[in-house]
Design a protein around this motif. Sequence first.
Motif, mmCIF file in Angstrom:
data_model
loop_
_atom_site.group_PDB
_atom_site.id
_atom_site.type_symbol
_atom_site.label_atom_id
_atom_site.label_comp_id
_atom_site.label_asym_id
_atom_site.label_seq_id
_atom_site.Cartn_x
_atom_site.Cartn_y
_atom_site.Cartn_z
ATOM 1 N N SER A 125 41.654 26.218 33.578
ATOM 2 C CA SER A 125 43.052 26.137 34.012
ATOM 3 C C SER A 125 43.203 26.921 35.312
ATOM 4 C CB SER A 125 43.966 26.723 32.928
ATOM 5 O OG SER A 125 45.316 26.677 33.347
ATOM 6 N N ASN A 126 43.807 26.286 36.298
ATOM 7 C CA ASN A 126 43.894 26.877 37.631
ATOM 8 C C ASN A 126 45.337 26.863 38.130
ATOM 9 O OD1 ASN A 126 42.615 28.060 39.902
ATOM 10 N ND2 ASN A 126 42.705 26.111 41.003
ATOM 11 N N GLY A 127 46.254 27.238 37.239
ATOM 12 C CA GLY A 127 47.661 27.278 37.616
ATOM 13 C C GLY A 127 48.577 26.569 36.652
ATOM 14 N N ASN A 128 48.037 25.751 35.766
ATOM 15 C CA ASN A 128 48.876 24.999 34.826
ATOM 16 C C ASN A 128 49.430 25.865 33.699
ATOM 17 O OD1 ASN A 128 48.872 22.514 36.058
ATOM 18 N ND2 ASN A 128 47.167 21.696 34.879
ATOM 19 N N ASP A 129 48.844 27.037 33.470
ATOM 20 C CA ASP A 129 49.375 27.993 32.497
ATOM 21 C C ASP A 129 50.101 29.080 33.274
ATOM 22 O OD1 ASP A 129 47.859 27.489 29.608
ATOM 23 O OD2 ASP A 129 46.694 26.820 31.337
ATOM 24 N N MET A 130 51.341 29.384 32.874
ATOM 25 C CA MET A 130 52.191 30.233 33.706
ATOM 26 C C MET A 130 53.054 31.186 32.898
ATOM 27 S SD MET A 130 53.837 27.339 36.232
ATOM 28 C CE MET A 130 52.838 26.063 36.996
ATOM 29 N N ASP A 221 45.619 33.001 38.945
ATOM 30 C CA ASP A 221 45.410 34.412 39.252
ATOM 31 C C ASP A 221 44.225 35.002 38.493
ATOM 32 O OD1 ASP A 221 47.689 34.752 41.014
ATOM 33 O OD2 ASP A 221 48.941 34.582 39.210
ATOM 34 N N GLU A 222 43.733 34.306 37.485
ATOM 35 C CA GLU A 222 42.584 34.765 36.689
ATOM 36 C C GLU A 222 41.689 33.575 36.381
ATOM 37 O OE1 GLU A 222 40.673 37.302 36.267
ATOM 38 O OE2 GLU A 222 41.986 38.535 34.995
ATOM 39 N N PRO A 223 40.963 33.061 37.382
ATOM 40 C CA PRO A 223 40.107 31.889 37.155
ATOM 41 C C PRO A 223 39.094 32.144 36.054
ATOM 42 C CG PRO A 223 40.304 32.380 39.505
ATOM 43 C CD PRO A 223 40.902 33.546 38.761
#
Length: 346
Positions: A125-130, A221-223
Amino acid sequence: MKTMPLSFASEPHATTPLRRWALRAASALALATGLFAAGVQAASAAPLRIGYSDWPGWVAWQVAIDKGWFKEAGLDVKFDWFDYAASMDAFAANKLDAVLVTNGDALTMGANGAKNVMALITDYSNGNDMVIAKPPARKIQDLKGKKIGVEFGVVDHLLLLDALQRAGMKESDVTLVNAKTNETPQVLASSDVAAIAAWQPNAGEAQRAVPGARPVFTSADEPGLIYDVLAVNPVSLAAHKADYEKLAKVWYRVVKYIDDPATQPDAVKIMAARVGLTPAQYLPLLKGTKLLTLPEAQQAYVKADGFRSLYGSSRAADAFNVKYQVYKSAQDVSAYVDPSLTGALK
């Protein structure tokens, strides 16, 4: 961590979705134990059956399905579409050879008897979890002393805890409110919570529900905090290793097709159609998912600490799962990771 009444932490027997899934899976597994292994030779001519669901890194397989690439590869495989929890149920009941899940959920399945190995990494996930916050909050530190809605025991609970830690905060600095992920948009809009943690499309809906709401932390923010994998029944992998090698080769053909600017529009059109969206609606969801190229996946399979490695990420997920009682005993992460398919490719 401060919690609201009937929280997962304060009520050891409370049932989160994963705990409910584990109870169902244990029952199904009791009925199915041994049947899969016993039937491998008899079923050798049957197609591999793989469960997939609505996440861009898994919907991506639709490109190969629609393009006929499995047939080209000489591979007999059937992809079955599920709601996410139902796909894990089917895998636990030995109705599937493999299923697409997060690395944390692969551990959850195994801890509850549905043994598996993470044989292929599709993405992280590269931004889809927020974490989405109401104004005036503009950063995680602005949420100190506030209430945050999140579904306890699932991946965005882990995301939120990581966000707090990176901001130099403790769990006790906020009050966590247990909220179903699909209800987080309404929770943010109608309650006194200052923020929610959710994945797309719920995260986007929450942001649109409250004027001025914005992401203050995302999985970008946390790859590597949340990897997505193909979890395979070890018996099936051993019996059909050559087929899984073909499957892996097709997967990297899919990744190349999606990443290529010349062919990406066609790929997005296929993926969007699978989930009933327009390509314009789907493209941002794809952008929030990092599909791993072969060299990137091979690097993620190197044993190391930290989130750049599937091992390090899965150890963090295992510690979270035990702490929040998703399952009781720590798992041997190395036993769940099989880099052989990816390592054999060039």
